[in-house]
Scaffold this active site. Sequence first.
Site, PDB file in Angstrom:
ATOM      1  N   ASP A  42       0.861  -1.115   0.151  1.00 43.75           N
ATOM      2  CA  ASP A  42       0.007  -0.019   0.023  1.00 43.75           C
ATOM      3  C   ASP A  42       0.944   1.314   0.193  1.00 43.75           C
ATOM      4  O   ASP A  42       0.309   2.353  -0.118  1.00 43.75           O
ATOM      5  CB  ASP A  42      -0.886   0.013   1.224  1.00 43.75           C
ATOM      6  CG  ASP A  42      -0.283  -0.222   2.524  1.00 43.75           C
ATOM      7  OD1 ASP A  42       0.894  -0.174   2.729  1.00 43.75           O
ATOM      8  OD2 ASP A  42      -1.047  -0.263   3.419  1.00 43.75           O
ATOM      9  N   SER A  43       2.213   1.074  -0.057  1.00 44.01           N
ATOM     10  CA  SER A  43       3.155   2.073   0.073  1.00 44.01           C
ATOM     11  C   SER A  43       2.883   2.758  -1.413  1.00 44.01           C
ATOM     12  O   SER A  43       3.609   3.889  -1.735  1.00 44.01           O
ATOM     13  CB  SER A  43       4.409   1.834   0.379  1.00 44.01           C
ATOM     14  OG  SER A  43       4.917   0.703  -0.391  1.00 44.01           O
ATOM     15  N   ASP A  81      -1.044  -5.951  -0.609  1.00 45.60           N
ATOM     16  CA  ASP A  81      -1.476  -5.719   0.682  1.00 45.60           C
ATOM     17  C   ASP A  81      -3.076  -5.472   0.620  1.00 45.60           C
ATOM     18  O   ASP A  81      -3.578  -5.049  -0.364  1.00 45.60           O
ATOM     19  CB  ASP A  81      -1.166  -4.159   0.985  1.00 45.60           C
ATOM     20  CG  ASP A  81       0.126  -4.150   1.959  1.00 45.60           C
ATOM     21  OD1 ASP A  81       0.255  -4.940   2.790  1.00 45.60           O
ATOM     22  OD2 ASP A  81       0.985  -3.134   1.758  1.00 45.60           O
ATOM     23  N   LYS A 110      -1.338  -9.650   2.377  1.00 46.25           N
ATOM     24  CA  LYS A 110      -0.885  -9.289   3.804  1.00 46.25           C
ATOM     25  C   LYS A 110      -1.515  -8.057   4.214  1.00 46.25           C
ATOM     26  O   LYS A 110      -2.128  -7.251   3.887  1.00 46.25           O
ATOM     27  CB  LYS A 110       0.690  -8.349   3.509  1.00 46.25           C
ATOM     28  CG  LYS A 110       1.337  -7.745   4.761  1.00 46.25           C
ATOM     29  CD  LYS A 110       2.764  -7.140   4.375  1.00 46.25           C
ATOM     30  CE  LYS A 110       2.967  -6.108   3.823  1.00 46.25           C
ATOM     31  NZ  LYS A 110       2.327  -4.732   4.565  1.00 46.25           N
ATOM     32  N   GLU A 179       8.259  -4.521  11.324  1.00 46.54           N
ATOM     33  CA  GLU A 179       8.668  -3.107  10.746  1.00 46.54           C
ATOM     34  C   GLU A 179       9.101  -2.132  11.844  1.00 46.54           C
ATOM     35  O   GLU A 179       8.282  -2.321  13.061  1.00 46.54           O
ATOM     36  CB  GLU A 179       7.848  -2.541   9.922  1.00 46.54           C
ATOM     37  CG  GLU A 179       8.134  -1.124   9.533  1.00 46.54           C
ATOM     38  CD  GLU A 179       7.221  -0.277   8.414  1.00 46.54           C
ATOM     39  OE1 GLU A 179       6.216  -1.219   7.793  1.00 46.54           O
ATOM     40  OE2 GLU A 179       7.366   0.658   8.043  1.00 46.54           O
TER      41      GLU A 179
HETATM   42  O1  KIV Z   1       3.620  -1.263   1.757  1.00 46.54           O
HETATM   43  C1  KIV Z   1       4.787  -1.567   1.983  1.00 46.54           C
HETATM   44  O2  KIV Z   1       5.603  -1.045   1.501  1.00 46.54           O
HETATM   45  C2  KIV Z   1       5.116  -2.247   3.076  1.00 46.54           C
HETATM   46  C3  KIV Z   1       6.498  -2.625   3.453  1.00 46.54           C
HETATM   47  C4  KIV Z   1       7.041  -1.504   4.313  1.00 46.54           C
HETATM   48  C5  KIV Z   1       6.834  -3.736   4.083  1.00 46.54           C
HETATM   49  O3  KIV Z   1       4.128  -2.820   3.578  1.00 46.54           O
END
Ligand code: KIV
Length: 262
Positions: A42-43, A81, A110, A179
């Site tokens: 979700d980043s 995600d 995730k 994290e």
């Molecule tokens: O969304 C993301 O990039 C993450 C990583 C920080 C593991 O969840």
Amino acid sequence: MFANLFLQAKKEQRKLSMVTCYDYSFARLLSQTSIEGILVGDSAAMVMHGYPSTLSANLDILCLHTAAVARGAPEKLIVADMPFLSYRKGVNAALDTAQALMNAGAHAVKLEGVAGHEDVIERMAQSGIPVMGHIGLQPQSIHQYGGYKVQGRDEETASRIAQEATTLEQLGAFALVLECIPAGLAINISESLHIPTIGIGAGGGCDGQILVLQDLLGLNTDFEPKFVRHFAEGAQIVCDAIGAFDAAVKDGSFPSAKESYS
Ligand code: KIV
């Protein structure tokens, strides 16, 4: 199948590498590497769309990025995600979300945290959906923390995070992201579990590591936390190449006769 490969790697004490990816062209490149998995995180909301947090990565955005990555690297484990709140509205809503992500090409999903959605994690794991947990700093809770801060520095939070890790394993998660927690806590958790831990800002004692692709390539010079290493100076490489293109256009050397049709 993929999830079993992760468990096997931990048994054989082989470290696992994962990176985030959101698009087809980088996925094509990642498919030529030896990394074990790709996270469509979700980043994406921040890295690809310029939002201030991950909260804006809704299901449409994540499905679009997941489908692009799946077309580029179909042979890699692709974890997508679950968007903010999508697993807090009951089991059926969460299953619908996971189904959409898997239809888009994800092999696993995730989600962050444990308390209050244990039923969701358990039902997904029992329904053939490989679930990756995510504890420690949970970016979807950023407004509760009031900033991106290391978690688990005091005894009470450390033991809560360790308990969450055990619960995730018991509920059927195949791996979990740790994290931004102290390295010692990450080692204790990793040693206490059968499933692999994938660290980001959690020290070298995890069973694997993950970084945001743009961070490790040095493309994102606005974001340089302690745990990121630039494995390339990507921003410089890109700017130099664009500068060379611009200069060649302006001095008339591009395109040459060889680069033109007769
Ligand atoms: O969304 C993301 O990039 C993450 C990583 C920080 C593991 O969840």
